[in-house]
Design a protein around this motif. Structure first.
Motif, PDB file in Angstrom:
ATOM      1  N   ILE A 186      -1.689 122.855 -36.768  1.00  0.00           N
ATOM      2  CA  ILE A 186      -2.687 121.831 -36.441  1.00  0.00           C
ATOM      3  C   ILE A 186      -3.894 121.951 -37.374  1.00  0.00           C
ATOM      4  CG2 ILE A 186      -4.388 121.139 -34.686  1.00  0.00           C
ATOM      5  CD1 ILE A 186      -2.252 121.786 -32.563  1.00  0.00           C
ATOM      6  N   TYR A 187      -4.334 123.182 -37.614  1.00  0.00           N
ATOM      7  CA  TYR A 187      -5.513 123.402 -38.453  1.00  0.00           C
ATOM      8  C   TYR A 187      -5.254 123.013 -39.906  1.00  0.00           C
ATOM      9  CZ  TYR A 187      -8.855 125.893 -41.362  1.00  0.00           C
ATOM     10  OH  TYR A 187      -9.773 126.204 -42.329  1.00  0.00           O
ATOM     11  N   ILE A 188      -4.166 123.507 -40.475  1.00  0.00           N
ATOM     12  CA  ILE A 188      -3.935 123.325 -41.909  1.00  0.00           C
ATOM     13  C   ILE A 188      -3.680 121.858 -42.264  1.00  0.00           C
ATOM     14  CG2 ILE A 188      -1.420 123.548 -42.301  1.00  0.00           C
ATOM     15  CD1 ILE A 188      -4.123 125.711 -43.987  1.00  0.00           C
ATOM     16  N   ASN A 189      -3.206 121.066 -41.280  1.00  0.00           N
ATOM     17  CA  ASN A 189      -2.933 119.649 -41.518  1.00  0.00           C
ATOM     18  C   ASN A 189      -4.023 118.722 -40.957  1.00  0.00           C
ATOM     19  OD1 ASN A 189      -0.130 119.584 -42.793  1.00  0.00           O
ATOM     20  ND2 ASN A 189       0.238 120.889 -41.007  1.00  0.00           N
ATOM     21  N   ASN A 190      -5.121 119.307 -40.470  1.00  0.00           N
ATOM     22  CA  ASN A 190      -6.238 118.513 -39.926  1.00  0.00           C
ATOM     23  C   ASN A 190      -5.772 117.513 -38.865  1.00  0.00           C
ATOM     24  OD1 ASN A 190      -8.286 119.594 -41.691  1.00  0.00           O
ATOM     25  ND2 ASN A 190      -7.370 118.388 -43.324  1.00  0.00           N
TER      26      ASN A 190
END
Length: 296
Positions: free
Chosen positions: A212-216
């Motif tokens: 979730i974080y790395i793909n915004n």
């Protein structure tokens, strides 16, 4: 390639008719789109978007052929659904009659991408839908203890987030964390023994958080929710299928605020969830929630 969830419910709630213009903002192999095309043909138009160029390449030919057979226009593009209002303007497509966003990531990413989405394989720690940009490997080896802890806690709601983050920062001093196996081993070292025998694999929430974080993913969802009136015309429908409590909460709250501002009518007071039969046939659907809004 990717089994579409809540397919029957999605098709029913999009209120499809021949000639309509529908956007599938997360094309994911085209499972939903194939059925949409049947209902909007002839003379309909489908715009399919996906952030992953490989998914676009795999899907484009099949769906374009499908569209030609059904006498409807099909446009498949590599892009971010967060940019839909700009895409519509740039391509001079006008506002759509309906928007579908299936926020689940494709089974293809787990089975075929070799980018580290699965904790059951030993693959490079990439986890990005794009073939460029920052990777999970970069983040875990460069970020501070607090940054890693906050990501795992916020996006994964992982109860042992601090333990995991601390061990990551300790291990990277000894050896660069490069693969999914490296990360799974770290998690297994610090979580309690009982945690390894729960229903969920002990790495599930950490992997989810990092993806979730790395793909915004949450930022992208916020952006598209803020732009709904620039994407879907009055009387058009917005359908969003989420798989995570943070995503669903975001959709629920935006819909509620828009309804208070008389911009949308919520057609699902409670989210639509899969039947037991669907969950048996496709266990990955079990956490899916569909919310539907009518643009006013």
């Amino acid at each position: 390639m990717h089994e579409p969830v809540l397919l029957k419910e999605t098709i029913e709630n999009l209120n499809l008719k021949p000639g309509k213009f529908i956007i599938d903002g997360t094309i994911n192999g085209g499972g939903h789109s194939k059925e949409i095309l049947k209902k909007i043909s002839p003379n309909g138009m489908l715009l399919g978007i996906d952030l992953d160029q490989e998914i676009v390449d795999l899907t484009r030919k099949e769906l374009e052929n499908h569209g030609r057979l059904l006498k409807s226009k099909v446009i498949i593009m590599n892009g971010n659904y967060a940019d839909l209002s700009q895409i519509l303007e740039k391509e001079n497509l006008g506002l759509a009659d309906g928007l579908l966003l299936d926020l689940g990531f494709s089974s293809w990413h787990i089975d075929n991408s070799n980018r580290g989405f699965s904790f059951l394989k030993d693959e490079p720690l990439i986890m990005s839908y794009k073939n460029s940009g920052k990777t999970v490997k970069d983040f875990l080896n460069q970020a501070s203890l607090d940054e890693i802890y906050q990501v795992i806690k916020k996006y994964g709601e992982e109860r042992y987030a601090f333990r995991i983050a601390k061990r990551i920062t300790e291990q990277r001093k000894i050896k660069t964390i490069k693969t999914t196996k490296d990360l799974v081993n770290i998690i297994n070292q610090v979580v309690p023994k009982f945690y390894k025998y729960q229903k969920l694999h002990p790495a599930t929430k950490t992997f989810q958080a990092l993806r979730i974080y790395i793909n915004n993913e949450l930022e992208n969802l916020k952006n598209v929710l803020e732009d709904l009136k620039k994407i879907v015309k009055k009387g058009g429908r917005v359908l969003i299928i989420s798989f995570h409590s943070l995503e669903d909460r975001l959709v629920k709250n935006y819909f509620k605020k828009m309804e208070e501002d008389n911009e949308i009518k919520i057609l699902t007071k409670k989210p639509i969830t899969p039947t037991q039969n669907e969950i048996l046939n496709n266990p990955k659907s079990r956490s899916a929630k569909l919310r539907v809004g009518l643009i006013l």
